[in-house]
Scaffold this motif. Structure first.
Motif, PDB file in Angstrom:
ATOM      1  N   SER A 336       2.812  -8.706   1.200  1.00 10.03           N
ATOM      2  CA  SER A 336       2.353  -7.483   1.852  1.00 10.03           C
ATOM      3  C   SER A 336       1.157  -6.944   1.085  1.00 10.03           C
ATOM      4  N   LEU A 337       0.452  -6.008   1.709  1.00 12.66           N
ATOM      5  CA  LEU A 337      -0.715  -5.391   1.101  1.00 12.66           C
ATOM      6  C   LEU A 337      -0.418  -3.926   0.833  1.00 12.66           C
ATOM      7  N   LEU A 338      -0.564  -3.503  -0.424  1.00 14.21           N
ATOM      8  CA  LEU A 338      -0.437  -2.094  -0.785  1.00 14.21           C
ATOM      9  C   LEU A 338      -1.839  -1.508  -0.873  1.00 14.21           C
ATOM     10  N   TYR A 339      -2.127  -0.553   0.027  1.00 13.47           N
ATOM     11  CA  TYR A 339      -3.464   0.030   0.098  1.00 13.47           C
ATOM     12  C   TYR A 339      -3.393   1.487  -0.317  1.00 13.47           C
ATOM     13  N   ALA A 340      -4.241   1.873  -1.266  1.00 15.04           N
ATOM     14  CA  ALA A 340      -4.269   3.246  -1.778  1.00 15.04           C
ATOM     15  C   ALA A 340      -5.629   3.872  -1.499  1.00 15.04           C
ATOM     16  N   MET A 341      -5.594   5.183  -1.194  1.00 11.72           N
ATOM     17  CA  MET A 341      -6.816   5.950  -0.971  1.00 11.72           C
ATOM     18  C   MET A 341      -6.603   7.347  -1.543  1.00 11.72           C
ATOM     19  N   ASN A 342      -7.591   8.214  -1.353  1.00 15.99           N
ATOM     20  CA  ASN A 342      -7.531   9.544  -1.947  1.00 15.99           C
ATOM     21  C   ASN A 342      -6.366  10.366  -1.418  1.00 15.99           C
ATOM     22  N   LEU A 343      -5.996  10.201  -0.141  1.00 15.70           N
ATOM     23  CA  LEU A 343      -4.934  11.007   0.456  1.00 15.70           C
ATOM     24  C   LEU A 343      -3.543  10.443   0.189  1.00 15.70           C
ATOM     25  N   GLY A 344      -3.442   9.173  -0.176  1.00 20.73           N
ATOM     26  CA  GLY A 344      -2.130   8.593  -0.375  1.00 20.73           C
ATOM     27  C   GLY A 344      -2.189   7.084  -0.340  1.00 20.73           C
ATOM     28  N   SER A 345      -1.082   6.445   0.065  1.00 18.22           N
ATOM     29  CA  SER A 345      -1.004   4.996   0.073  1.00 18.22           C
ATOM     30  C   SER A 345      -0.021   4.543   1.144  1.00 18.22           C
ATOM     31  N   PHE A 346      -0.147   3.291   1.542  1.00 17.26           N
ATOM     32  CA  PHE A 346       0.786   2.716   2.503  1.00 17.26           C
ATOM     33  C   PHE A 346       0.839   1.207   2.290  1.00 17.26           C
ATOM     34  N   GLU A 347       1.922   0.594   2.783  1.00 13.86           N
ATOM     35  CA  GLU A 347       2.146  -0.838   2.604  1.00 13.86           C
ATOM     36  C   GLU A 347       2.147  -1.525   3.966  1.00 13.86           C
ATOM     37  N   ILE A 348       1.436  -2.671   4.056  1.00 15.00           N
ATOM     38  CA  ILE A 348       1.301  -3.405   5.314  1.00 15.00           C
ATOM     39  C   ILE A 348       1.836  -4.824   5.124  1.00 15.00           C
ATOM     40  N   PRO A 349       2.907  -5.228   5.823  1.00 14.85           N
ATOM     41  CA  PRO A 349       3.351  -6.632   5.780  1.00 14.85           C
ATOM     42  C   PRO A 349       2.277  -7.534   6.392  1.00 14.85           C
ATOM     43  N   LEU A 350       1.961  -8.647   5.720  1.00 15.38           N
ATOM     44  CA  LEU A 350       0.889  -9.525   6.182  1.00 15.38           C
ATOM     45  C   LEU A 350       1.404 -10.799   6.829  1.00 15.38           C
ATOM     46  N   GLY A 351       2.673 -11.154   6.605  1.00 18.70           N
ATOM     47  CA  GLY A 351       3.217 -12.351   7.222  1.00 18.70           C
ATOM     48  C   GLY A 351       2.792 -13.645   6.566  1.00 18.70           C
ATOM     49  N   ASP A 352       2.211 -13.578   5.370  1.00 20.29           N
ATOM     50  CA  ASP A 352       1.848 -14.797   4.656  1.00 20.29           C
ATOM     51  C   ASP A 352       2.616 -14.859   3.340  1.00 20.29           C
ATOM     52  N   SER A 353       2.314 -15.862   2.527  1.00 15.32           N
ATOM     53  CA  SER A 353       2.975 -16.050   1.240  1.00 15.32           C
ATOM     54  C   SER A 353       1.962 -15.865   0.125  1.00 15.32           C
ATOM     55  N   ALA A 354       2.464 -15.740  -1.109  1.00 13.62           N
ATOM     56  CA  ALA A 354       1.555 -15.480  -2.220  1.00 13.62           C
ATOM     57  C   ALA A 354       2.106 -16.052  -3.514  1.00 13.62           C
ATOM     58  N   LEU A 355       1.206 -16.513  -4.358  1.00 14.62           N
ATOM     59  CA  LEU A 355       1.533 -16.913  -5.723  1.00 14.62           C
ATOM     60  C   LEU A 355       1.135 -15.769  -6.639  1.00 14.62           C
ATOM     61  N   GLU A 356       2.106 -15.244  -7.402  1.00 16.21           N
ATOM     62  CA  GLU A 356       1.865 -14.062  -8.237  1.00 16.21           C
ATOM     63  C   GLU A 356       2.131 -14.392  -9.697  1.00 16.21           C
ATOM     64  N   ASN A 357       1.266 -13.862 -10.567  1.00 16.49           N
ATOM     65  CA  ASN A 357       1.403 -14.079 -12.008  1.00 16.49           C
ATOM     66  C   ASN A 357       1.222 -12.756 -12.739  1.00 16.49           C
ATOM     67  N   ILE A 358       2.053 -12.539 -13.750  1.00  9.41           N
ATOM     68  CA  ILE A 358       1.965 -11.359 -14.611  1.00  9.41           C
ATOM     69  C   ILE A 358       2.039 -11.848 -16.055  1.00  9.41           C
ATOM     70  N   PHE A 359       1.046 -11.480 -16.860  1.00  7.88           N
ATOM     71  CA  PHE A 359       1.015 -11.883 -18.268  1.00  7.88           C
ATOM     72  C   PHE A 359       0.860 -10.644 -19.135  1.00  7.88           C
ATOM     73  N   THR A 360       1.661 -10.551 -20.194  1.00  3.57           N
ATOM     74  CA  THR A 360       1.568  -9.421 -21.118  1.00  3.57           C
ATOM     75  C   THR A 360       1.576  -9.922 -22.553  1.00  3.57           C
ATOM     76  N   VAL A 361       0.851  -9.215 -23.407  1.00  6.24           N
ATOM     77  CA  VAL A 361       0.884  -9.476 -24.847  1.00  6.24           C
ATOM     78  C   VAL A 361       0.717  -8.138 -25.563  1.00  6.24           C
ATOM     79  N   ARG A 362       1.496  -7.943 -26.605  1.00  5.44           N
ATOM     80  CA  ARG A 362       1.390  -6.742 -27.425  1.00  5.44           C
ATOM     81  C   ARG A 362       1.408  -7.126 -28.898  1.00  5.44           C
TER      82      ARG A 362
END
Length: 680
Positions: A336-362
């Motif tokens: 899905s797509l999370l879209y943010a603007m000055n007045l607020g935000s909304f989420e739109i399902p896109l119907g596709d798939s995604a490869l997601e990665n999160i990397f952290t180091v401290r």
């Protein structure tokens, strides 16, 4: 008196307490081997409602280690009746007696593992990281309790393998006792007042350093589902596995293939009739909570609920010396797509798939001080791409001065990565005696985009200052008082500052286990060049336990807000009530009702009703009913839960619109079997 307590507490924490090795496994009794061979902890201090008083009852803790597990035996003296109920795991209630152990395993000052037990032997736990407590987190540990005429006992059995990293010669522990007598009391060890800048943890070490080089835990599951809850028709089965590999170096690898989240309790419905923001939901799914101390960040950096339907998840996390590393990679079947603007935000399902990665180091520089990096990527099958990176840091100077900062930069687009944005978040606060002033700045540009995070609004500049002031108020019906004052100046990136907000909150803790909070918010907004003045909220929150069998919390608020449907000012009323009621010692009924009325437009009501009946600590039944203003859902279940991850679960979901016929409703039966075991 204050300086004596501070000197005493400093001396206690300077000495390292060596945890002895026990010759046999301890039990929960007055004759436990812990009383014979464990080290004794005493001299607790009351920090609430009187910060720095001597408790009217004594508390002792005996500490020891046996077979790579830590053991804590609390002996709690009591003058009156010990208050307790048999509760479902993590059903924490402030009208019960509780004791808790909080552990900082690597002396980082940023992550704390909390474990609690009440006199019925019911347990709860949570993880606190970077100032945020995650109450959905579950650890695999056990506990027991026993009640006597004038005292009660609690035994903790906590495996050392729970911790991502532990400094065996220098880790920290804090002990807590919550006591709901005529008023609510809280006692702590070390005896450090809550208003003090001294470190409220004792220093401990272990005498034996042999640990298992590699351990593997596997959690396979199998489910059976049917679209007919009253007959097994159209049967479907599903299976998958979750696992964790722990290495003595401090690094661990978690994985999930085809994970199932059916045993996760559904989210309570939220009021959405006039909200300009996308729904924010707490993470409850075990695979994403695993190693949560490594990945816990502010939601605009990491928000794993954006990974909606993962086919597989791989997580590498751990801490070696003073360097902490974490990696999540997942393939999401429902992007899905999370879209943010000055007045607020909304989420739109896109119907596709995604490869997601999160990397952290401290990199930790000292206790509570660190610098770090967070990198996020999301690439979809429809050729959308999003890359976001953050530099972050925290400075903790003697538990007196706190400086937190984060800088983010993102690029995104479909073919050309032409959308680029930035984010700045910084705050400075001081901890004085009962007084905490702060200043902060939050800047997020119009095109900043982090699809692995939750950005509530974009195109915003916000500067804020305020303070929190805690004062003792032990007179008449009052125990404690706290005032919070907050002022912010808000604009977008192009206009002058026309928006501001002033918030005042007064909280009073009353006798007879009650609290009252009064709040006032005045704000203004400029929307598309149209100024909105005179917006406000006036609210009252009352929480009380009139008798031991019930707890009630009521909120009522009125004011004037923007009707976002037509962009006009409208009056509103908001009402919410939460009511918990014990039908028996082991049966709890919970009710949440919320109603929001927007003048000239309409209203919305939500309803959440839950009954838990606990036959034992492991075996319970539940009935859940929810209503979000449009759809009703009924969810009965029966569960036998040996540990957080070993369980048998049989439940049903019946869902439909309030105006639809029952025959048109969606009905589903689910049976699940899940087993957690150590492969080696």
């Amino acid at each position: 008196m204050w300086w004596v307590l501070i000197i005493l507490s400093t001396a206690l924490r300077t000495d390292v307490i060596v945890i002895p090795e026990l010759y046999k496994k301890p039990d929960c009794s007055l004759n436990s081997t812990l009383r014979e061979n464990g080290v004794l902890i005493k001299d607790f201090l009351e920090v609430f409602p009187s910060d720095g008083s001597q408790p009217e009852v004594t508390t002792e803790v005996f500490v020891g280690k046996y077979s790579d597990k830590l053991y804590f035996l609390f002996i709690c003296q009591e003058k009156g009746r010990v208050q307790h109920r048999l509760l479902k795991r993590d059903e924490f209630r402030m009208d019960n007696d509780w004791v808790a152990v909080v552990i900082d395993p690597d002396n980082s000052g940023t992550r704390f593992y909390a474990f609690g037990i009440n006199p019925a032997g019911s347990i709860f736990d949570y993880l606190q990281s970077s100032g945020t407590a995650n109450f959905s987190y579950d650890f695999q540990w056990t506990g027991d309790a026993a009640v006597f005429d004038s005292a009660w006992l609690a035994l903790f059995e906590i495996p050392l393998s729970l911790f991502s990293n532990i400094k065996r010669d220098n880790f920290k522990i804090q002990f807590l006792r919550f006591r709901p007598s005529s008023a609510f009391f809280q006692y702590v060890w070390p005896p450090v007042p809550a208003s003090s800048n001294e470190d409220p943890f004792g220093v401990f070490s272990l005498t034996e350093n042999k640990i298992k080089m590699l351990s593997v835990n596997l959690i396979p599951y199998w489910t059976l589902s049917s679209n007919s809850p009253f007959g097994l028709k159209n049967i479907q089965t599903r299976s998958g596995i979750t696992g964790r590999l722990n290495h003595a170096s401090g690094m661990n690898l978690s994985f999930a293939i085809n994970p199932d989240f059916s045993t996760v309790e559904s989210d309570a419905p939220q009021i959405t009739i006039n909200s300009p923001y996308a729904l924010f939901l707490s993470e409850k799914r075990p695979i994403f909570l695993e190693s949560g101390d490594i990945f816990e960040r502010k939601s605009y950096m990491i928000y794993t609920r954006r990974l909606r339907e993962p086919l597989w998840v791989l997580k590498l996390a751990g801490k070696v010396n003073n360097t902490e590393l974490g990696l999540i990679t997942s393939y999401d079947l429902s992007n899905s797509l999370l879209y943010a603007m000055n007045l607020g935000s909304f989420e739109i399902p896109l119907g596709d798939s995604a490869l997601e990665n999160i990397f952290t180091v401290r990199q930790f520089i000292g206790r509570g001080t660190y610098t770090g990096v967070v990198l996020n990527t999301r690439n979809t099958t429809s050729k959308l791409a999003n890359y976001a990176g953050f530099f972050e840091g925290c400075v903790n100077h003697r538990n007196f001065l706190y400086f937190n900062w984060a800088y983010g930069y993102s690029v995104s687009g479909s073919q050309n990565l032409d959308r680029r944005g930035s984010l700045v978040d910084a705050s400075l606060s001081l901890k004085l005696k009962g007084f905490t002033p702060f200043v902060m700045v939050f800047l997020v540009s119009k095109d900043f985009n982090n699809q692995n995070g939750f950005v509530r609004v974009a195109d915003r500049r916000q500067y804020a200052a305020g303070f929190s002031w805690k004062v003792p108020a032990k007179w008449a019906f009052f125990n404690f008082g706290q005032m919070d004052v907050y002022y912010s100046l808000i604009s977008d990136y192009e206009k002058s500052f026309k928006n501001d907000s002033l918030s005042l909150t007064l909280l009073s803790s009353l006798k007879y286990k009650s609290d009252i909070s009064l709040m006032y918010v005045r704000y203004s907004k400029d929307v598309f060049g149209m100024p909105f003045e005179g917006l406000n909220l006036k609210g009252t929150l009352l929480s009380f336990n009139p008798v031991d069998i019930t707890r009630i919390q009521v909120f009522y608020g009125v004011g004037r807000t923007i009707n976002y449907h037509i962009f006009e000012k409208s009056d509103f009323k908001s009402f919410a009530i939460t009511w918990d009621f014990y039908m028996k010692q082991n049966a709890l009924t919970s009710l949440e009702f919320r109603r929001y009325v927007l003048s000239g437009f309409g209203d919305q009501s939500t309803f959440y009703f839950k009954i838990n009946y606990n036959f034992t600590k492991q075996f319970f039944v539940r009935w859940l009913t929810s209503y979000d203003g449009e759809e009703v859902e009924f969810s009965p279940l029966i569960s036998y839960q040996v540990s957080p991850y070993t369980l048998f679960y049989a439940g049903s979901t019946i869902r439909g619109g309030e105006k639809d016929r029952f025959s048109e409703w969606n009905k589903k039966l689910l049976i699940k079997l899940q087993l957690s075991f150590d492969a080696f």
